[in-house]
Design a protein around this motif. Structure first.
Motif, PDB file in Angstrom:
ATOM      1  N   SER A 292       0.921  -1.169  -0.126  1.00 11.56           N
ATOM      2  CA  SER A 292      -0.034   0.013  -0.070  1.00 11.56           C
ATOM      3  C   SER A 292       0.859   1.296   0.071  1.00 11.56           C
ATOM      4  O   SER A 292       0.317   2.434   0.013  1.00 11.56           O
ATOM      5  N   SER A 293       2.426   1.224   0.102  1.00 11.93           N
ATOM      6  CA  SER A 293       2.996   2.237   0.102  1.00 11.93           C
ATOM      7  C   SER A 293       3.192   3.023  -1.301  1.00 11.93           C
ATOM      8  O   SER A 293       2.894   2.224  -2.321  1.00 11.93           O
ATOM      9  N   SER A 294       3.269   4.342  -1.343  1.00 14.34           N
ATOM     10  CA  SER A 294       3.352   4.839  -2.514  1.00 14.34           C
ATOM     11  C   SER A 294       4.322   4.478  -3.357  1.00 14.34           C
ATOM     12  O   SER A 294       4.276   4.536  -4.596  1.00 14.34           O
ATOM     13  N   ILE A 295       5.653   4.236  -2.860  1.00 16.52           N
ATOM     14  CA  ILE A 295       6.857   3.915  -3.677  1.00 16.52           C
ATOM     15  C   ILE A 295       6.525   2.556  -4.379  1.00 16.52           C
ATOM     16  O   ILE A 295       6.870   2.537  -5.778  1.00 16.52           O
ATOM     17  N   VAL A 296       5.844   1.610  -3.691  1.00 11.41           N
ATOM     18  CA  VAL A 296       5.692   0.280  -4.399  1.00 11.41           C
ATOM     19  C   VAL A 296       4.680   0.460  -5.316  1.00 11.41           C
ATOM     20  O   VAL A 296       5.017   0.046  -6.393  1.00 11.41           O
ATOM     21  N   ILE A 297       3.465   1.247  -5.065  1.00  9.12           N
ATOM     22  CA  ILE A 297       2.501   1.411  -6.197  1.00  9.12           C
ATOM     23  C   ILE A 297       3.107   2.215  -7.215  1.00  9.12           C
ATOM     24  O   ILE A 297       2.736   1.741  -8.676  1.00  9.12           O
ATOM     25  N   ALA A 298       3.866   3.186  -7.235  1.00  9.88           N
ATOM     26  CA  ALA A 298       4.587   3.847  -8.310  1.00  9.88           C
ATOM     27  C   ALA A 298       5.440   2.980  -9.077  1.00  9.88           C
ATOM     28  O   ALA A 298       5.522   3.077 -10.412  1.00  9.88           O
ATOM     29  N   LEU A 299       6.311   2.164  -8.520  1.00  6.24           N
ATOM     30  CA  LEU A 299       7.225   1.255  -9.402  1.00  6.24           C
ATOM     31  C   LEU A 299       6.500   0.064  -9.970  1.00  6.24           C
ATOM     32  O   LEU A 299       7.184  -0.393 -10.785  1.00  6.24           O
ATOM     33  N   SER A 300       5.397  -0.228  -9.221  1.00  6.04           N
ATOM     34  CA  SER A 300       4.749  -1.312  -9.962  1.00  6.04           C
ATOM     35  C   SER A 300       3.847  -0.946 -11.119  1.00  6.04           C
ATOM     36  O   SER A 300       3.380  -1.672 -11.683  1.00  6.04           O
ATOM     37  N   ASN A 301       3.494   0.270 -11.341  1.00  6.40           N
ATOM     38  CA  ASN A 301       2.804   0.558 -12.443  1.00  6.40           C
ATOM     39  C   ASN A 301       3.686   1.253 -13.443  1.00  6.40           C
ATOM     40  O   ASN A 301       4.347   2.234 -13.390  1.00  6.40           O
ATOM     41  N   TYR A 302       3.590   0.460 -14.692  1.00  3.34           N
ATOM     42  CA  TYR A 302       4.614   0.863 -15.737  1.00  3.34           C
ATOM     43  C   TYR A 302       4.351   2.026 -16.518  1.00  3.34           C
ATOM     44  O   TYR A 302       4.881   2.446 -17.427  1.00  3.34           O
ATOM     45  N   THR A 303       3.358   3.035 -15.910  1.00  2.00           N
ATOM     46  CA  THR A 303       2.997   4.110 -16.877  1.00  2.00           C
ATOM     47  C   THR A 303       3.581   5.231 -15.975  1.00  2.00           C
ATOM     48  O   THR A 303       3.314   6.368 -16.495  1.00  2.00           O
ATOM     49  N   THR A 304       4.186   4.952 -14.792  1.00  2.00           N
ATOM     50  CA  THR A 304       4.567   6.170 -13.828  1.00  2.00           C
ATOM     51  C   THR A 304       5.847   6.645 -14.354  1.00  2.00           C
ATOM     52  O   THR A 304       6.804   5.710 -14.810  1.00  2.00           O
ATOM     53  N   TRP A 305       6.139   7.986 -14.082  1.00  2.00           N
ATOM     54  CA  TRP A 305       7.732   8.414 -14.210  1.00  2.00           C
ATOM     55  C   TRP A 305       8.661   7.603 -13.661  1.00  2.00           C
ATOM     56  O   TRP A 305       9.673   7.353 -14.062  1.00  2.00           O
ATOM     57  N   PRO A 378       6.539   1.818 -25.043  1.00  2.00           N
ATOM     58  CA  PRO A 378       5.304   1.192 -24.778  1.00  2.00           C
ATOM     59  C   PRO A 378       4.597   1.806 -23.558  1.00  2.00           C
ATOM     60  O   PRO A 378       3.321   2.110 -23.740  1.00  2.00           O
ATOM     61  N   ALA A 379       5.217   2.194 -22.793  1.00  2.00           N
ATOM     62  CA  ALA A 379       4.609   3.078 -21.645  1.00  2.00           C
ATOM     63  C   ALA A 379       3.818   4.519 -22.149  1.00  2.00           C
ATOM     64  O   ALA A 379       2.966   4.650 -21.751  1.00  2.00           O
ATOM     65  N   PHE A 380       4.737   4.993 -22.933  1.00  2.00           N
ATOM     66  CA  PHE A 380       4.254   6.246 -23.596  1.00  2.00           C
ATOM     67  C   PHE A 380       3.026   6.035 -24.651  1.00  2.00           C
ATOM     68  O   PHE A 380       2.062   6.751 -24.643  1.00  2.00           O
ATOM     69  N   ALA A 381       3.163   4.732 -25.131  1.00  2.00           N
ATOM     70  CA  ALA A 381       2.112   4.435 -26.121  1.00  2.00           C
ATOM     71  C   ALA A 381       0.739   4.157 -25.366  1.00  2.00           C
ATOM     72  O   ALA A 381      -0.350   4.526 -25.693  1.00  2.00           O
ATOM     73  N   ASN A 382       1.108   3.623 -24.104  1.00  2.00           N
ATOM     74  CA  ASN A 382      -0.379   3.026 -23.482  1.00  2.00           C
ATOM     75  C   ASN A 382      -0.843   4.540 -22.847  1.00  2.00           C
ATOM     76  O   ASN A 382      -1.905   4.567 -22.507  1.00  2.00           O
ATOM     77  N   PHE A 394       5.134  -1.523 -29.805  1.00  2.00           N
ATOM     78  CA  PHE A 394       6.032  -0.129 -29.891  1.00  2.00           C
ATOM     79  C   PHE A 394       7.336  -0.106 -29.507  1.00  2.00           C
ATOM     80  O   PHE A 394       8.005   0.903 -29.597  1.00  2.00           O
ATOM     81  N   GLY A 395       7.755  -1.185 -28.796  1.00  6.34           N
ATOM     82  CA  GLY A 395       8.982  -1.308 -28.395  1.00  6.34           C
ATOM     83  C   GLY A 395       9.460  -2.541 -27.329  1.00  6.34           C
ATOM     84  O   GLY A 395       8.486  -3.306 -27.397  1.00  6.34           O
ATOM     85  N   GLY A 396      10.330  -2.246 -26.541  1.00  3.69           N
ATOM     86  CA  GLY A 396      10.749  -3.236 -25.369  1.00  3.69           C
ATOM     87  C   GLY A 396      11.226  -4.540 -26.002  1.00  3.69           C
ATOM     88  O   GLY A 396      11.670  -4.753 -27.236  1.00  3.69           O
ATOM     89  N   THR A 397      11.071  -5.597 -25.365  1.00  2.00           N
ATOM     90  CA  THR A 397      11.866  -7.083 -25.740  1.00  2.00           C
ATOM     91  C   THR A 397      11.347  -7.552 -26.870  1.00  2.00           C
ATOM     92  O   THR A 397      11.975  -7.905 -28.022  1.00  2.00           O
ATOM     93  N   SER A 398      10.011  -7.504 -27.162  1.00  2.08           N
ATOM     94  CA  SER A 398       9.180  -8.111 -28.378  1.00  2.08           C
ATOM     95  C   SER A 398       9.790  -7.478 -29.616  1.00  2.08           C
ATOM     96  O   SER A 398       9.930  -8.212 -30.635  1.00  2.08           O
ATOM     97  N   LEU A 399       9.513  -6.248 -29.650  1.00  2.00           N
ATOM     98  CA  LEU A 399      10.118  -5.437 -31.031  1.00  2.00           C
ATOM     99  C   LEU A 399      11.453  -5.775 -31.249  1.00  2.00           C
ATOM    100  O   LEU A 399      11.643  -5.945 -32.473  1.00  2.00           O
ATOM    101  N   ILE A 400      12.356  -5.627 -30.266  1.00  2.00           N
ATOM    102  CA  ILE A 400      13.963  -6.019 -30.578  1.00  2.00           C
ATOM    103  C   ILE A 400      14.185  -7.344 -31.201  1.00  2.00           C
ATOM    104  O   ILE A 400      14.627  -7.758 -32.085  1.00  2.00           O
TER     105      ILE A 400
END
Length: 448
Positions: A292-305, A378-382, A394-400
């Motif tokens: 429930s901590s903000s750091i874990v939530i932010a790191l777990s969401n691939y759309t956060t900066w 892919p995060a920016f695409a999302n 749009f990127g990541g492992t699959s595209l390479i």
């Protein structure tokens, strides 16, 4: 268009190439059919339709062509074999016994391949047990434990070994790069569904209209072209060989080039970084207060900066790390000296090693930054409201992986054409695949 059909006609005229392409297609068809065969003792009707769709499991499901979420006999795909290959590669650098084995030529490679197969069996068996416990719900078992676990583990292990055998057959009887082609087919299998879902959302639905969908396709093409530049990027280091005159014949005296890859580490830094980025979510699953901590939530969401910043930094660090352990400038300098070769203006020996190390360090920095950019696209695409399944392309492992394998395959086909004195696949220039990178044990192809 006429050139295209002429090239296809030339490919079909070469009997050996025609047989190899047909064999490859048949082997890949067997793999795709097997990916829909559900494990014995599993009720497919109660499988969770969303399992294996997100996070690391989603990545594994993509590599397995959807077999992971369907509880197929090929659910684990070739990833255990890839893991075993990476372990053996690292052992070849850290353990003198395996380092010596790598330098024994063909016999040493055969021994390493045998060790890799044995390790694949143990890794697959361990992952199979975890798959049964985490991915197949209890109400989906048609038989009681421990019989169900034992039967499923044996089936998954046999399935992975069969897929590994298919990959080797594609390499021997097909157009090469068997394991890579199997992974590529698994990734491409989800592309039509992702495009169809995005089309329904943007064109048929109220997601932005056909113009927005066309812009997405143009952006995807631009990202693909950018990725090709990264995969193909090389720094050529000139090497001059000493001239020797024996009788009336001259040996040596020619200038060649060492192609140092801008991204010698390939896709491995992204895979390592992705594995670490799932640690906060894994820890949070065991400790609800931490989750429930903000750091874990932010790191777990691939759309956060925060997630993308840490992810990019890890990719840059792992790129330097993996390049350092796979590309050995000292060994390259020693091999060059043994063959009477030298870099113009640089003394042989330690000076050559230092020069190569400096060149590799300079080209690895921009290569790692470009790799990090491709990984977070892919995060920016999302964020731009693109469907998550379509955004992965749009990127990541699959595209390479897709770009690298397609280039390798086209290079194989073009080499067959040129050997028979036909034109290549392009009017100007030649197709270059993922050139093998110089390593401590000589020259080895990419793992994936």
């Amino acid at each position: 268009m006429k050139k295209f059909f002429t090239t296809l006609s030339n490919i079909w005229k070469i009997e050996d190439l025609r047989v190899r392409i047909i064999n490859t297609l048949l082997f890949l068809l067997i793999y795709r059919v097997g990916s829909y065969v559900v494990l014995p003792g599993v009720d497919a009707n109660v499988l969770n339709a969303q399992q294996g769709k997100e996070g690391l499991l989603g990545l594994l499901n993509m590599f397995a062509g959807g077999s992971f979420s369907r509880a197929s006999i090929f659910a684990l795909g070739v990833m255990p074999y890839i893991s075993a290959s990476i372990v053996m590669q690292l052992l070849g650098i850290a353990v003198p016994y395996f380092t010596k084995m790598q330098k024994e030529g063909e016999s040493g490679r055969n021994k390493i391949n045998q060790w890799t197969r044995y390790m694949t069996i143990f890794i697959t068996a361990a992952q199979a047990v975890g798959y049964v416990r985490s991915q197949i719900p209890a109400n989906g078992h048609l038989m009681t434990d421990p019989y169900f676990t034992v039967l499923t583990t044996l089936t998954l292990t046999a399935g992975t070994l069969f897929v590994m055998w298919l990959g080797e057959k594609i390499t021997d009887k097909g157009i090469g790069n068997g394991i890579s082609l199997i992974i590529m087919v698994g990734i491409i299998a989800s592309l039509p569904g992702a495009i169809g879902s995005e089309f329904n959302d943007k064109v048929i639905g109220t997601g932005g209209g056909p113009i927005f969908f066309i812009v997405e396709l143009v952006a995807l093409m631009a990202v693909v072209m950018f990725t090709i530049l990264i995969v193909q990027g090389t720094r050529k280091v000139a090497v001059q060989y000493a001239k020797r005159i024996v009788g009336n014949k001259q040996y040596g005296g020619v200038r060649q080039y060492i192609p140092l890859k801008v991204t010698a580490a390939g896709v491995m830094p992204i895979i390592f970084a992705q594995a670490l980025m799932f640690i906060p979510a894994t820890i949070g699953s065991f400790f609800p207060k931490i989750a429930s901590s903000s750091i874990v939530i932010a790191l777990s969401n691939y759309t956060t900066w925060q997630h993308n910043l840490v992810f990019a930094i890890l990719i840059i660090l792992f790129t330097f790390f993996y390049t350092a352990i796979t590309v050995n400038p000292t060994q390259m300098a020693d091999d060059m000296k043994k063959n009477n070769g030298f870099i113009p203006g640089v003394k042989p020996g330690q000076a050559t090693s230092s020069f190569l190390d400096g060149v590799i360090s300079k080209i690895t920095l921009p290569g790692s930054i470009f790799l990090a950019i491709v990984a977070i696209i892919p995060a920016f695409a999302n964020m731009a409201h693109i469907n998550s399944q379509f955004a992965r392309f749009f990127g990541g492992t699959s595209l390479i992986i897709l770009v690298g394998v397609v280039l390798d395959t086209l290079q194989q086909i073009e080499s067959h054409l040129l050997m028979r004195h036909y034109d290549g696949l392009m009017k100007t220039g030649r197709i270059k695949g993922r050139s093998a990178v110089p390593t401590a044990a000589g020259t080895t192809p990419p793992v994936i």
